[in-house]
Design a protein around this motif. Structure first.
Motif, short mmCIF file in Angstrom:
data_model
loop_
_atom_site.label_atom_id
_atom_site.label_comp_id
_atom_site.label_asym_id
_atom_site.label_seq_id
_atom_site.Cartn_x
_atom_site.Cartn_y
_atom_site.Cartn_z
N GLY A 274 0.75 -1.31 0.13
CA GLY A 274 -0.11 -0.02 -0.08
C GLY A 274 0.89 1.28 -0.04
O GLY A 274 0.68 2.00 -0.69
N ALA A 275 1.90 1.15 0.89
CA ALA A 275 2.75 2.40 1.00
C ALA A 275 3.59 2.70 -0.41
O ALA A 275 3.63 3.58 -0.89
CB ALA A 275 3.99 2.21 2.21
N ILE A 276 3.98 1.35 -1.00
CA ILE A 276 4.45 1.48 -2.54
C ILE A 276 3.76 1.99 -3.56
O ILE A 276 4.23 3.01 -4.08
CB ILE A 276 5.20 0.28 -2.94
CG1 ILE A 276 6.48 -0.30 -1.89
CG2 ILE A 276 5.59 0.05 -4.31
CD1 ILE A 276 6.88 -1.61 -2.28
N LEU A 277 2.50 1.65 -3.32
CA LEU A 277 1.30 2.03 -4.42
C LEU A 277 1.08 3.71 -4.14
O LEU A 277 0.92 4.27 -5.34
CB LEU A 277 0.07 1.27 -4.45
CG LEU A 277 0.19 -0.15 -4.82
CD1 LEU A 277 -0.87 -0.99 -4.64
CD2 LEU A 277 0.45 -0.10 -6.68
N GLY A 278 1.11 3.93 -3.01
CA GLY A 278 0.77 5.34 -2.69
C GLY A 278 1.58 6.34 -3.12
O GLY A 278 1.59 7.50 -3.65
N PHE A 279 2.97 5.95 -2.85
CA PHE A 279 4.23 6.81 -3.45
C PHE A 279 4.31 6.62 -4.73
O PHE A 279 4.50 7.79 -5.25
CB PHE A 279 5.42 6.15 -2.71
CG PHE A 279 6.63 6.88 -2.97
CD1 PHE A 279 7.17 7.91 -2.76
CD2 PHE A 279 7.66 6.18 -4.25
CE1 PHE A 279 8.12 8.50 -2.97
CE2 PHE A 279 8.87 6.71 -4.61
CZ PHE A 279 8.92 8.10 -4.14
N LYS B 224 2.52 10.35 -11.20
CA LYS B 224 1.50 11.18 -11.75
C LYS B 224 1.51 11.77 -13.14
O LYS B 224 2.63 12.58 -13.33
CB LYS B 224 0.64 12.35 -10.53
CG LYS B 224 -0.49 12.69 -10.93
CD LYS B 224 -1.13 13.48 -9.80
CE LYS B 224 -2.08 14.17 -10.34
NZ LYS B 224 -2.93 15.02 -9.36
N VAL B 225 0.69 11.44 -13.94
CA VAL B 225 0.93 12.04 -15.12
C VAL B 225 -0.33 13.14 -15.31
O VAL B 225 -1.50 13.08 -15.05
CB VAL B 225 0.37 10.98 -16.46
CG1 VAL B 225 0.44 11.60 -17.53
CG2 VAL B 225 1.51 9.83 -16.06
N GLU B 226 0.46 14.44 -15.66
CA GLU B 226 -0.57 15.64 -15.68
C GLU B 226 -1.48 15.69 -16.97
O GLU B 226 -0.69 15.24 -18.13
CB GLU B 226 0.19 16.97 -15.70
CG GLU B 226 1.02 17.12 -14.39
CD GLU B 226 0.05 17.16 -13.21
OE1 GLU B 226 -0.88 17.83 -13.26
OE2 GLU B 226 0.46 16.95 -12.05
N ALA B 227 -2.73 16.09 -16.95
CA ALA B 227 -3.52 16.21 -18.08
C ALA B 227 -3.28 17.51 -18.71
O ALA B 227 -2.96 18.47 -18.33
CB ALA B 227 -4.93 16.02 -17.67
#
Length: 194
Positions: free
Chosen positions: A15-20, A26-29
């Motif tokens: 969960g911590a790995i996925l959250g990080f 994150k890809v900006e739109a």
């Protein structure tokens, strides 16, 4: 007990790995795509050749023609041209779209559910082997339900103007003479002048 603690620890680690990862990768739109998508009518009708409004907005941002949105018509093209910073293309052969809504002749409906499957906005209600009907407030008039109907019981009807769907936009250049009766000296109050 050891297995339960191990599974909990692994769940917390993953969960911590996925959250990080979700924050770091994150890809900006594209803001242009978002602006164009907000202007499009969101009927998801596919008349532009794309499966929905968002893919068409992405195609416009990548250089596709801005005149393919049939339900939006000329007003949508003008707004997209303003966002893209291009001239409004000539649309002499494109008529202004009439506001239409689907209508099911319930006496002819056999309850095949093909129209329900074709409707992109879930404006048709009914069930298998029972008559169907259209919720006019949800129908976007995309006509995608007409072709799959085996009994031709669906027709498109023009929406009549009433108090709910009238165009209430006020033109500030409109001159409406109003007599001011609260003052002793009478004068005319008019709208914005050119």
């Amino acid at each position: 007990m050891f297995i339960l603690i191990s599974v909990t620890a692994l769940a917390l680690i993953f969960g911590a790995i996925l959250g990080f990862s979700s924050i770091k990768l994150k890809v900006e739109a594209d803001p242009i795509v978002e602006k164009i998508d907000a202007i499009l009518p969101q009927s998801q009708c596919g008349q532009c050749g794309y499966p929905g409004c968002k893919p068409y907005a992405e195609a416009i941002a990548n250089g596709d023609v801005i005149t393919k949105c049939v339900p939006g018509g000329r007003p949508t093209v003008v707004k997209i041209a303003e966002i893209m910073g291009v001239d409004v293309p000539a649309m002499d052969d494109v008529a202004e779209p009439e506001e239409m809504v689907a209508f099911i002749d319930e006496n002819m409906c056999i309850g095949c559910t093909k129209c329900i499957q074709a409707c992109p906005v879930d404006a048709i209600i009914g069930t298998n082997k029972a008559m169907h009907t259209i919720i006019p407030d949800l129908c976007t008039g995309c006509e995608l339900c007409v072709a799959p109907c085996p009994t031709d019981c669906i027709s498109m009807i023009k929406v009549k103007k009433d108090i709910d769907n009238w165009n209430w936009k006020f033109d500030p250049k409109l001159v409406i003479p109003v007599v001011n009766t609260t003052e002793i000296e009478k004068k005319l109050v008019v709208g914005e002048s050119e």
